[in-house]
Motif scaffolding. Sequence first.
Motif, PDB file in Angstrom:
ATOM      1  N   ASN A  21       0.810  -1.222   0.000  1.00 25.42           N
ATOM      2  CA  ASN A  21       0.000   0.000   0.000  1.00 25.42           C
ATOM      3  C   ASN A  21       0.847   1.278   0.000  1.00 25.42           C
ATOM      4  O   ASN A  21       0.307   2.377   0.061  1.00 25.42           O
ATOM      5  N   LEU A  22       2.148   1.144  -0.058  1.00 23.74           N
ATOM      6  CA  LEU A  22       3.053   2.294  -0.063  1.00 23.74           C
ATOM      7  C   LEU A  22       3.716   2.449  -1.422  1.00 23.74           C
ATOM      8  O   LEU A  22       3.828   1.481  -2.189  1.00 23.74           O
ATOM      9  N   ILE A  23       4.134   3.623  -1.695  1.00 22.31           N
ATOM     10  CA  ILE A  23       4.791   3.926  -2.980  1.00 22.31           C
ATOM     11  C   ILE A  23       6.203   4.393  -2.700  1.00 22.31           C
ATOM     12  O   ILE A  23       6.408   5.322  -1.902  1.00 22.31           O
ATOM     13  N   PRO A  24       7.207   3.793  -3.311  1.00 23.82           N
ATOM     14  CA  PRO A  24       8.583   4.280  -3.155  1.00 23.82           C
ATOM     15  C   PRO A  24       8.714   5.687  -3.732  1.00 23.82           C
ATOM     16  O   PRO A  24       8.256   5.962  -4.847  1.00 23.82           O
ATOM     17  N   ILE A  25       9.325   6.567  -2.987  1.00 20.14           N
ATOM     18  CA  ILE A  25       9.450   7.956  -3.447  1.00 20.14           C
ATOM     19  C   ILE A  25      10.308   8.037  -4.706  1.00 20.14           C
ATOM     20  O   ILE A  25      10.125   8.924  -5.549  1.00 20.14           O
ATOM     21  N   GLY A  26      11.225   7.118  -4.876  1.00 17.90           N
ATOM     22  CA  GLY A  26      12.073   7.130  -6.063  1.00 17.90           C
ATOM     23  C   GLY A  26      11.324   6.901  -7.350  1.00 17.90           C
ATOM     24  O   GLY A  26      11.836   7.188  -8.433  1.00 17.90           O
ATOM     25  N   THR A  27      10.092   6.355  -7.277  1.00 18.78           N
ATOM     26  CA  THR A  27       9.304   6.081  -8.488  1.00 18.78           C
ATOM     27  C   THR A  27       8.306   7.195  -8.808  1.00 18.78           C
ATOM     28  O   THR A  27       7.585   7.097  -9.792  1.00 18.78           O
ATOM     29  N   ILE A  28       8.262   8.216  -7.972  1.00 17.81           N
ATOM     30  CA  ILE A  28       7.304   9.311  -8.167  1.00 17.81           C
ATOM     31  C   ILE A  28       7.901  10.346  -9.124  1.00 17.81           C
ATOM     32  O   ILE A  28       9.124  10.497  -9.217  1.00 17.81           O
ATOM     33  N   ARG A  29       7.033  11.046  -9.818  1.00 16.02           N
ATOM     34  CA  ARG A  29       7.488  12.066 -10.762  1.00 16.02           C
ATOM     35  C   ARG A  29       8.307  13.145 -10.052  1.00 16.02           C
ATOM     36  O   ARG A  29       8.074  13.473  -8.884  1.00 16.02           O
ATOM     37  N   LYS A  30       9.244  13.728 -10.799  1.00 13.67           N
ATOM     38  CA  LYS A  30      10.179  14.689 -10.222  1.00 13.67           C
ATOM     39  C   LYS A  30       9.478  15.917  -9.659  1.00 13.67           C
ATOM     40  O   LYS A  30       9.869  16.449  -8.617  1.00 13.67           O
ATOM     41  N   VAL A  31       8.434  16.389 -10.355  1.00 10.48           N
ATOM     42  CA  VAL A  31       7.754  17.603  -9.895  1.00 10.48           C
ATOM     43  C   VAL A  31       7.106  17.387  -8.532  1.00 10.48           C
ATOM     44  O   VAL A  31       7.030  18.304  -7.698  1.00 10.48           O
ATOM     45  N   ILE A  32       6.650  16.139  -8.274  1.00  4.91           N
ATOM     46  CA  ILE A  32       6.035  15.836  -6.983  1.00  4.91           C
ATOM     47  C   ILE A  32       7.110  15.686  -5.908  1.00  4.91           C
ATOM     48  O   ILE A  32       6.940  16.145  -4.770  1.00  4.91           O
ATOM     49  N   THR A  33       8.229  15.044  -6.258  1.00  3.69           N
ATOM     50  CA  THR A  33       9.310  14.909  -5.278  1.00  3.69           C
ATOM     51  C   THR A  33       9.888  16.276  -4.901  1.00  3.69           C
ATOM     52  O   THR A  33      10.319  16.483  -3.764  1.00  3.69           O
ATOM     53  N   GLU A  34       9.885  17.211  -5.853  1.00  2.00           N
ATOM     54  CA  GLU A  34      10.332  18.567  -5.527  1.00  2.00           C
ATOM     55  C   GLU A  34       9.386  19.217  -4.517  1.00  2.00           C
ATOM     56  O   GLU A  34       9.810  19.966  -3.631  1.00  2.00           O
ATOM     57  N   GLU A  35       8.089  18.912  -4.636  1.00  9.83           N
ATOM     58  CA  GLU A  35       7.114  19.432  -3.685  1.00  9.83           C
ATOM     59  C   GLU A  35       7.318  18.796  -2.309  1.00  9.83           C
ATOM     60  O   GLU A  35       7.217  19.468  -1.281  1.00  9.83           O
ATOM     61  N   ILE A  36       7.613  17.500  -2.295  1.00 12.30           N
ATOM     62  CA  ILE A  36       7.867  16.811  -1.019  1.00 12.30           C
ATOM     63  C   ILE A  36       9.137  17.344  -0.369  1.00 12.30           C
ATOM     64  O   ILE A  36       9.227  17.467   0.860  1.00 12.30           O
ATOM     65  N   SER A  37      10.138  17.697  -1.190  1.00  5.52           N
ATOM     66  CA  SER A  37      11.418  18.172  -0.659  1.00  5.52           C
ATOM     67  C   SER A  37      11.271  19.479   0.116  1.00  5.52           C
ATOM     68  O   SER A  37      12.130  19.799   0.943  1.00  5.52           O
ATOM     69  N   LYS A  38      10.209  20.238  -0.154  1.00  4.93           N
ATOM     70  CA  LYS A  38      10.005  21.468   0.596  1.00  4.93           C
ATOM     71  C   LYS A  38       9.757  21.176   2.081  1.00  4.93           C
ATOM     72  O   LYS A  38      10.148  21.968   2.944  1.00  4.93           O
ATOM     73  N   ASP A  39       9.101  20.040   2.374  1.00  3.26           N
ATOM     74  CA  ASP A  39       8.829  19.652   3.769  1.00  3.26           C
ATOM     75  C   ASP A  39       9.833  18.642   4.306  1.00  3.26           C
ATOM     76  O   ASP A  39      10.109  18.632   5.505  1.00  3.26           O
ATOM     77  N   PHE A  40      10.353  17.792   3.420  1.00  2.00           N
ATOM     78  CA  PHE A  40      11.280  16.740   3.854  1.00  2.00           C
ATOM     79  C   PHE A  40      12.501  16.748   2.931  1.00  2.00           C
ATOM     80  O   PHE A  40      12.593  15.937   1.995  1.00  2.00           O
ATOM     81  N   PRO A  41      13.412  17.679   3.144  1.00  2.00           N
ATOM     82  CA  PRO A  41      14.569  17.771   2.231  1.00  2.00           C
ATOM     83  C   PRO A  41      15.526  16.589   2.331  1.00  2.00           C
ATOM     84  O   PRO A  41      16.353  16.401   1.437  1.00  2.00           O
ATOM     85  N   GLN A  42      15.446  15.774   3.386  1.00  2.00           N
ATOM     86  CA  GLN A  42      16.404  14.684   3.597  1.00  2.00           C
ATOM     87  C   GLN A  42      15.900  13.340   3.067  1.00  2.00           C
ATOM     88  O   GLN A  42      16.451  12.302   3.434  1.00  2.00           O
ATOM     89  N   TRP A  43      14.871  13.323   2.223  1.00  2.00           N
ATOM     90  CA  TRP A  43      14.326  12.056   1.763  1.00  2.00           C
ATOM     91  C   TRP A  43      15.338  11.359   0.846  1.00  2.00           C
ATOM     92  O   TRP A  43      16.197  11.985   0.239  1.00  2.00           O
ATOM     93  N   SER A  44      15.145  10.054   0.725  1.00  2.00           N
ATOM     94  CA  SER A  44      15.996   9.247  -0.158  1.00  2.00           C
ATOM     95  C   SER A  44      15.101   8.392  -1.048  1.00  2.00           C
ATOM     96  O   SER A  44      13.928   8.145  -0.727  1.00  2.00           O
ATOM     97  N   PRO A  45      15.595   7.911  -2.183  1.00  2.00           N
ATOM     98  CA  PRO A  45      14.765   7.105  -3.095  1.00  2.00           C
ATOM     99  C   PRO A  45      14.214   5.842  -2.457  1.00  2.00           C
ATOM    100  O   PRO A  45      13.218   5.286  -2.928  1.00  2.00           O
ATOM    101  N   GLY A  46      14.822   5.352  -1.376  1.00  2.00           N
ATOM    102  CA  GLY A  46      14.336   4.148  -0.739  1.00  2.00           C
ATOM    103  C   GLY A  46      13.223   4.375   0.259  1.00  2.00           C
ATOM    104  O   GLY A  46      12.648   3.411   0.792  1.00  2.00           O
TER     105      GLY A  46
END
Length: 233
Positions: A21-46
């Motif tokens: 039921n979870l989605i790896p962040i590494g598989t999400i589109r770049k524009v969405i990961t950029e949005e996530i990075s605003k709140d969680f800049p330390q995320w990793s693809p895993g």
Amino acid sequence: MNGKTECQTCMVCKKSFPKKNLIPIGTIRKVITEEISKDFPQWSPGDFICQVDLTKYRMQYVQSILKSEQGEVTDLEYEVLNSMQQHELISKNIENKLDQNWTFGEKLADKIASFGGSWTFLICFAIFLALWILVNTVVMVKHPADPYPFILLNLMLSCLAAIQAPVIMMSQNRQEAKDRLRSQNDYQVNLKAELEIRHLHEKLDHLLMHQWDRLAKIQEIQLDLLAEMTKKK
């Protein structure tokens, strides 16, 4: 069942979910990961994110695009105004500029030519001629100062015509200079207007290109949502 179901923690909400039921962040589109990075800049693809939080960031991205679309035209207007304010206005008052450059004699010639081409001058001159003829034919019958055929009057008229001609030519030269400066100023104003219009068209083209790019990104997100809905079915 082969035992316990493997679970992972959502990086955003910190809740545990089955891994399916979870989605790896590494598989999400770049524009969405950029949005996530605003709140969680330390995320990793895993890292993983749950469906609810992923939808939240997708909606957040779409809302940011729509807000930027609403304000972009206003920003464009401000940019054009600022670009115009940074340059000196080309349109000028030609009359004031000419009045500061002409000499006293040239200004006097202009006033004389203006008076000589008016009805006031014609009426005054007609009255003067009538009085001159009346005085030399009726009042001073025995000893006229200028007897008929009024040679002195003819001499005065010839001198007036000889003086009036160059005065009119000086006034015409000044008028030609005025017209030349007016035409130069009109050309400069028209050229600036043409450049500003071209500048505005380029900005509008740039804005349309950005809009198409943003619409394409929104459609990609919609396709992702449709694909996920299809998998659930």
